[in-house]
Design a protein around this motif. Structure first.
Motif, PDB file in Angstrom:
ATOM      1  N   TRP A 127     -22.475 -36.357  54.600  1.00  0.00           N
ATOM      2  CA  TRP A 127     -22.565 -36.372  52.766  1.00  0.00           C
ATOM      3  C   TRP A 127     -21.243 -36.657  51.673  1.00  0.00           C
ATOM      4  O   TRP A 127     -20.549 -38.009  52.117  1.00  0.00           O
ATOM      5  CB  TRP A 127     -22.251 -34.618  52.870  1.00  0.00           C
ATOM      6  N   GLY A 129     -21.080 -37.923  48.985  1.00  0.00           N
ATOM      7  CA  GLY A 129     -21.970 -38.955  47.817  1.00  0.00           C
ATOM      8  C   GLY A 129     -21.697 -40.283  48.733  1.00  0.00           C
ATOM      9  O   GLY A 129     -22.737 -40.423  48.412  1.00  0.00           O
ATOM     10  N   ASP A 131     -24.928 -40.685  50.526  1.00  0.00           N
ATOM     11  CA  ASP A 131     -25.875 -40.894  50.373  1.00  0.00           C
ATOM     12  C   ASP A 131     -26.377 -41.125  48.742  1.00  0.00           C
ATOM     13  O   ASP A 131     -27.380 -41.246  48.710  1.00  0.00           O
ATOM     14  CB  ASP A 131     -26.904 -39.712  51.339  1.00  0.00           C
ATOM     15  N   ILE A 132     -25.330 -40.366  48.340  1.00  0.00           N
ATOM     16  CA  ILE A 132     -25.812 -40.292  47.343  1.00  0.00           C
ATOM     17  C   ILE A 132     -25.840 -41.493  46.445  1.00  0.00           C
ATOM     18  O   ILE A 132     -26.600 -41.823  45.216  1.00  0.00           O
ATOM     19  CB  ILE A 132     -25.050 -38.847  45.940  1.00  0.00           C
ATOM     20  N   TYR A 248     -32.532 -37.313  42.937  1.00  0.00           N
ATOM     21  CA  TYR A 248     -31.932 -37.050  44.487  1.00  0.00           C
ATOM     22  C   TYR A 248     -32.151 -35.287  44.983  1.00  0.00           C
ATOM     23  O   TYR A 248     -31.774 -34.308  43.788  1.00  0.00           O
ATOM     24  CB  TYR A 248     -30.456 -36.995  44.126  1.00  0.00           C
ATOM     25  N   TRP A 334     -12.987 -31.891  54.438  1.00  0.00           N
ATOM     26  CA  TRP A 334     -12.731 -31.742  53.316  1.00  0.00           C
ATOM     27  C   TRP A 334     -11.552 -30.732  52.826  1.00  0.00           C
ATOM     28  O   TRP A 334     -11.067 -31.871  51.722  1.00  0.00           O
ATOM     29  CB  TRP A 334     -13.873 -31.179  53.121  1.00  0.00           C
ATOM     30  N   ARG A 337      -9.510 -34.161  51.986  1.00  0.00           N
ATOM     31  CA  ARG A 337     -10.610 -34.689  50.708  1.00  0.00           C
ATOM     32  C   ARG A 337      -9.272 -34.320  49.368  1.00  0.00           C
ATOM     33  O   ARG A 337      -8.507 -35.122  48.387  1.00  0.00           O
ATOM     34  CB  ARG A 337     -11.822 -34.395  50.415  1.00  0.00           C
ATOM     35  N   ASN A 350     -13.914 -32.885  45.751  1.00  0.00           N
ATOM     36  CA  ASN A 350     -14.519 -32.278  44.042  1.00  0.00           C
ATOM     37  C   ASN A 350     -14.144 -30.684  45.339  1.00  0.00           C
ATOM     38  O   ASN A 350     -13.726 -30.596  45.957  1.00  0.00           O
ATOM     39  CB  ASN A 350     -15.857 -31.725  44.667  1.00  0.00           C
ATOM     40  N   TYR A 504     -16.168 -26.127  56.829  1.00  0.00           N
ATOM     41  CA  TYR A 504     -15.138 -25.516  55.544  1.00  0.00           C
ATOM     42  C   TYR A 504     -14.982 -24.505  55.767  1.00  0.00           C
ATOM     43  O   TYR A 504     -14.938 -23.558  56.255  1.00  0.00           O
ATOM     44  CB  TYR A 504     -16.121 -25.421  53.951  1.00  0.00           C
ATOM     45  N   ARG A 550     -22.771 -21.310  51.141  1.00  0.00           N
ATOM     46  CA  ARG A 550     -22.650 -22.354  49.627  1.00  0.00           C
ATOM     47  C   ARG A 550     -24.154 -22.611  49.198  1.00  0.00           C
ATOM     48  O   ARG A 550     -24.968 -23.732  50.003  1.00  0.00           O
ATOM     49  CB  ARG A 550     -21.307 -22.973  50.393  1.00  0.00           C
TER      50      ARG A 550
HETATM   51  C1  GLA Z   1     -20.571 -31.919  50.107  1.00  0.00           C
HETATM   52  C2  GLA Z   1     -19.314 -31.993  49.433  1.00  0.00           C
HETATM   53  C3  GLA Z   1     -20.148 -31.640  48.165  1.00  0.00           C
HETATM   54  C4  GLA Z   1     -20.357 -32.856  47.632  1.00  0.00           C
HETATM   55  C5  GLA Z   1     -21.537 -33.509  49.024  1.00  0.00           C
HETATM   56  C6  GLA Z   1     -22.152 -34.261  48.270  1.00  0.00           C
HETATM   57  O1  GLA Z   1     -20.903 -30.725  50.659  1.00  0.00           O
HETATM   58  O2  GLA Z   1     -18.668 -30.534  50.479  1.00  0.00           O
HETATM   59  O3  GLA Z   1     -18.463 -31.938  47.822  1.00  0.00           O
HETATM   60  O4  GLA Z   1     -19.468 -33.748  47.636  1.00  0.00           O
HETATM   61  O5  GLA Z   1     -20.950 -33.804  50.341  1.00  0.00           O
HETATM   62  O6  GLA Z   1     -23.269 -34.483  48.965  1.00  0.00           O
END
Ligand code: GLA
Length: 693
Positions: A127, A129, A131-132, A248, A334, A337, A350, A504, A550
């Protein structure tokens, strides 16, 4: 803990207590408006045609080192030959800082870990981003946050255009012609059909983001007309909704030339597990259609990606994108980050875990702060979801089956909702105007939300207790935990497992809050905290009683992933899927939700759509389909050296910010470029090779 007095009584007392049960309507109450919190910047609203078009340009450019080291050396064809006939052209007018320059790196930090590169086969890349950035899809939704509301329609992407048949049942899509995978292999309808037939339709394969045949409507078919034309046939007329599902993460084809030889249908020596795992994280240079290709992987350390020499998008001056040569994904946490982005040792985050807002805001407000922090709307939301399957999904044992039966009882769900003090829960994450009470269903502040259609069960501990009494759940052995009636599970304590994502802090904090709030109610809730991938697997498999999650984009935009708003098919919904025989045991109100969602998909009349979503909200919240917990805004943190970050880019709306900011267009002005490239002047090497060529 408080010992319920009815625990002391016999059957007679039990009866009288149950007669005291509070009628449900008295449990509803006024929903306070969310505290004022203005998003910090607004998008410049544009039309899709202002953002991009597909056309041939008179000349094309690439970084000088690509020409001199690769093209002139004869190891790479000239850029014009690598690009499709008509590349996707980003218009200068929509670029906040205009045409960019090549160079530099975006340093991401993520909390997930790559399982491997077989995205269409169901592997997560960790995750954040990754794979995005690797996967390109038929259409694109992230940038829609800046598209005018009355012109909302997904952006073309791998599908450069499409048209509907007169009766609206057929959709013909034209694929970009002459585009290539990052290893130079042509992209065409064979890749699209392999994705559809051998991954989406094959019941033994579960593509990562949960694409199933139902995602595109039951009975929908897809066929290839020729190498660059595909045709969808739908049962409904004009289900324009599915154009969003073709973005996506539900319609992003993988490289069939590499994947097919591993798929059991084409390789009888392989099992489905072997197919899924055929491309472990160590496998480098997996062919992608995205702007960067993985070239280095160090476990628990980093994934490095280099520019895709065959990327099929350019700016209006003919500069092949991306501008950034490299992407990093530090494999950390996370929470790290946020810390790194704020401190400047990472470039992007994010900000979504409310616990770190105050500190991040404080540092970002300083003049010397390396990063910009910009809050958006309240689109991060959490809910407590009940497993609704009573016919075997996840193979519950006797205890779990008894919980499923309770989950399906509206009085039980109302009791749980009334036992949750949402104000306290939100404040336990962060004080201030961030969190809002979330009653469940669609989020306040989003396009389809209607307050008048929202039923709210405010915190009411006594009312919650009375409801459970009424269900015959009383503490018969005086240990503080309610028991099932003697006929169920031998009258055991009511014990419920709660699945949550331990990657998280926010997820586990909210789950712990729920556990604490259920204790005085006399329910023993037991944490089942699992790391991301394991949690996802358990959730997919239905192995949970309750889960704190979430929520996905459907709750924000409604038009994205719409079919997942209700159990419209046996494998699409997050907390109610088909049981052992594959069928769904829908409750009457769920059937109503399914009907509403199905109608929504089959109409494009805006007035009818808002009316339908009002009904959805009413039925969802009245029946406490899931218990809304809290909703709050997220902030995009991005290092100040980056240019072309669109105004008002939300961290989560139609997609995550990693897509919303259009990373292939982001650049660093020459005088601000850092010295961060780990593999300067290299391009991805041959598939399977250990590193960059
Ligand atoms: C995770 C993160 C999000 C975002 C997504 C993108 O879920 O928690 O903030 O970066 O990945 O796929």
């Amino acid at each position: 803990m408080r010992k319920p007095i009815y625990a002391l009584g016999g059957a007679g007392l039990l009866l009288s207590v149950s007669m005291l049960a509070i009628p449900a309507q008295e449990l509803t109450g006024d929903l306070p408006d969310p505290p004022d919190f203005a998003a910090q910047s607004e998008p410049n609203f544009v039309s899709v045609g202002d953002i991009l078009e597909f056309k041939a340009l008179p000349e094309y450019h690439e970084p000088d080192w690509v020409t001199s080291k690769y093209v002139e050396a004869g190891t790479l064809p000239p850029v014009a030959e690598r690009l499709p006939k008509e590349p996707l052209v980003f218009k200068i007018g929509d670029m906040p800082d205009g045409v960019g320059v090549y160079g530099d790196v975006m340093r991401h930090v993520i909390g997930g870990r790559p399982e491997g590169w077989n995205y269409v086969g169901g592997q997560s890349q960790g995750w954040g981003g990754i794979d995005i950035g690797l996967s390109e899809c038929l259409t694109r939704t992230g940038p829609l946050f800046e598209v005018k509301a009355d012109e909302l329609e997904p952006l073309p992407n791998l599908a450069k255009s499409w048209e509907w048949s007169e009766d609206g049942h057929e959709l013909t899509m034209h694929l970009i012609e002459g585009a290539k995978w990052s290893d130079g292999d042509p992209f065409d309808s064979e890749d699209v059909m392999f994705y559809w037939e051998d991954n989406v339709l094959d019941p033994n394969v579960s593509p990562l983001n949960g694409a199933t045949p139902e995602s595109f409507g039951v009975g929908t078919t897809l066929e290839a007309i020729d190498a660059y034309t595909i045709k969808w046939t739908f049962k409904d007329a004009f289900p324009t909704q599915y154009l969003y599902t073709m973005a996506y993460g539900t319609f992003c084809p993988g490289p069939s030339h590499i994947l097919k030889p591993e798929h059991p249908k084409y390789n009888s020596a392989n099992t489905y597990d072997q197919y899924k795992n055929a491309f472990p994280p160590e496998y480098m240079n997996i062919p992608v259609m995205g702007a960067w290709v993985p070239v280095e992987y160090r476990p628990d350390d980093i994934v490095v990606m280099r520019r895709n020499p065959y990327y099929w998008k350019v700016d209006e001056n003919g500069n092949q994108l991306p501008y950034l040569n490299e992407l990093h994904y530090r494999l950390s946490t996370w929470a790290d980050r946020d810390v790194q982005a704020v401190a400047g040792s990472g470039d992007f985050s994010n900000l979504e875990q409310a616990e770190s807002y105050v500190e991040a805001l404080r540092r970002s407000a300083e003049d010397t702060a390396p990063a910009r922090l910009q809050f958006g709307a309240r689109t991060i939301g959490y809910a407590l979801q009940f497993n609704f399957s009573a016919n075997g999904w996840g193979e519950p044992d006797e205890r779990a089956q008894a919980i499923r039966e309770l989950n399906r009882n509206p009085e039980f769900r109302k009791a749980i909702s009334a036992a949750v003090d949402r104000q306290r829960l939100g404040e336990s994450l962060v004080r201030g105007p961030f969190t809002a009470i979330y009653p469940g269903g669609l989020y306040a502040g989003t396009a389809y939300y209607d307050k008048a259609s929202t039923v709210y069960y405010p915190f009411n501990a006594d009312g919650a207790g009375a409801l459970l009494d009424g269900l015959g759940l009383v503490d018969t052995d005086g240990n503080g935990i309610r028991n099932f009636p003697a006929g169920t599970t031998g009258g055991a304590d009511v014990e419920i497992t709660l699945l949550a994502n331990s990657d998280y802090g926010t997820d586990t904090n909210l789950a712990e809050g729920i556990i604490a709030m259920m204790e005085p109610l006399g329910l023993r809730v037991i944490a089942n905290f699992q790391q991301g991938t394991a949690r996802d697997d358990m959730a997919q498999a239905g192995q949970f009683d309750w889960q704190v999650v979430r929520q996905g984009a459907e709750m924000v935009s409604v038009v994205q992933n719409t079919a997942a708003l209700a159990p419209t098919g046996p494998t699409i919904h997050s907390f109610h899927r088909g049981g052992t025989d594959g069928t769904l045991d829908l409750l009457p109100f769920e059937q109503e939700l399914v009907d509403i969602v199905t109608k929504f998909v089959s109409t494009s009349d805006n007035a009818e759509r808002s009316e339908l979503m009002k009904q959805y909200q009413q039925i969802f919240t009245e029946n406490v389909y899931s218990v809304g917990l809290t909703q709050y805004p997220g902030a995009l943190i991005i290092n100040k050296r980056f240019a072309n970050i669109p105004a008002g880019a939300p961290i989560f709306m139609f997609n995550w910010a990693e897509d919303n900011i259009i990373r292939e267009r982001v650049f660093v002005p020459a005088d601000k470029q850092g010295d961060f490239e780990l593999h300067p002047e290299t391009l991805p090497g041959a598939p399977g090779s250990a590193g960059p060529a």
